[in-house]
Motif scaffolding. Structure first.
Motif: not given
Length: 255
Positions: A129-133, A181-189, A201-206, A237-243
Motif C-alpha cells: 500500500t505504501e509502495r503504491s503511494l 476537484a479533481p478526484e484522484v482514484p486509485n485505479w485508472g488508465k 495540489t492533490i492528496a493521493i491516498e491508496p 497519503e501525501h499532499t503533493v504540489l504539481i511542478t
C-alpha cells in the motif's frame, strides 16, 4: 474541473503547513503503544496542532468530525472515530490528519502495527500500500500529467500485491478546501482524465485490503467506513504540489 490558481503565498503556506503536518505524524508514531486509547492519542494530536500554530480541520463546523484526527483500527479503512478502547499488540492502526495553516489545508495519512514489527500478510499489506503511494507520486511528470497516470500507477502496484483496491473512496484536490476537484482514484488508465497544471495540489491516498474491495458505511457514529468482509486494511497519503516537471511532496517529515 480544473483547480483555481493559487498565489505564491498560498503555495508557501501549504509548504509550511505540510511540514507541520508531517512532523506531527512523525512524532505521533512514538506515542502509539499497547494500552493507549484513541482518545488519548487524539488529545495528544490536538495539543500538537495548537502548539505548532495550526488548526484542526476535522473539528471545524464545516466538517463536523468529533475529533482532531481519524484513527482507523484493523478492518476500518478510513474515518474511524477515536474511542476509549485500548490498542492491542498487533493491531493495524491508521491515522489520517488534515490541518489548516495560514488558511491553507494539507492532508496526510499512514498505517502502522502496534507494539511489534509487522510480519506475514500484514507486512505485505503495509508494504504494497505504501509502495503504491510512492508509485503514484513518481508517475507525476509535471504539468500535463493525467489523473489516469496516477491511478494506473497505484493500481499496478496494488494488483501486483494481490490486494483489494478500495474503489468507492478516492484521493482529491486539497488546499483552499479539505476536499476539492479533481478526484484522484486509485485505479485508472494512463493518459486518461483531467490534465494537471503547475500549482495544482492533490492528496493521493491508496486504500487497500487483504480481502474485498467492498466497504461498509452503515455504522452508528455516521463516520466509520470499514471493509465489508472484515478483512484488514491499510491507508497511506501525501499532499503533493504539481511542478513544471514533477511533483513536490508537501507533507514529508524533514529530519
Amino acid at each position: 474541473m480544473p483547480q483555481p490558481k493559487k498565489t505564491e503565498a498560498q503555495i508557501q503556506a501549504m509548504r509550511e503547513g505540510g511540514k507541520i503536518l508531517g512532523g506531527i505524524l512523525h512524532d505521533l508514531r512514538s506515542q502509539v503503544k499497547p494500552g493507549v486509547t484513541g482518545i488519548e492519542l487524539d488529545s495528544w494530536v490536538a495539543r500538537e496542532i495548537a502548539s505548532r500554530g495550526a488548526e484542526a480541520t476535522y473539528r471545524t463546523k464545516e466538517v463536523g468530525f468529533p475529533n482532531s484526527v481519524c484513527i482507523s483500527v484493523n478492518d476500518v479503512v478510513v474515518h474511524g472515530v477515536p474511542t476509549h478502547e485500548p490498542l492491542e499488540v498487533g493491531d493495524i492502526v491508521g491515522f489520517d490528519l488534515v490541518i489548516a495553516y495560514k488558511g491553507m489545508k494539507t492532508d496526510s495519512a499512514f498505517s502502522m502495527v502496534v507494539g511489534e514489527e509487522p510480519g506475514g500478510a500484514v507486512k505485505h499489506l503495509l508494504r504494497y500500500t505504501e509502495r503504491s503511494l510512492k508509485a503514484g507520486i513518481k508517475s507525476i511528470k509535471g504539468e500535463g500529467t493525467a489523473i489516469g497516470d496516477i491511478g494506473a500507477a497505484v493500481e499496478k502496484v496494488l494488483n501486483e500485491g494481490k490486494l483489494g483496491i478500495i474503489r468507492d473512496l478516492v484521493g482529491h484536490g486539497v488546499g483552499l478546501e479539505m476536499h476539492m476537484a479533481p478526484e484522484v482514484p486509485n485505479w485508472g488508465k494512463a493518459g486518461k482524465g483531467l490534465k494537471l497544471q503547475e500549482g495544482d495540489t492533490i492528496a493521493i491516498e491508496p486504500m487497500a485490503t487483504l480481502g474485498t474491495e467492498r466497504i461498509d458505511t452503515q455504522h452508528a457514529d455516521g463516520w466509520t467506513i470499514s471493509t465489508k468482509d472484515g478483512s484488514l486494511s491499510a491507508h497511506f497519503e501525501h499532499t503533493v504540489l504539481i511542478t513544471k516537471t514533477g511533483a513536490e511532496i508537501l507533507t514529508l517529515h524533514e529530519s
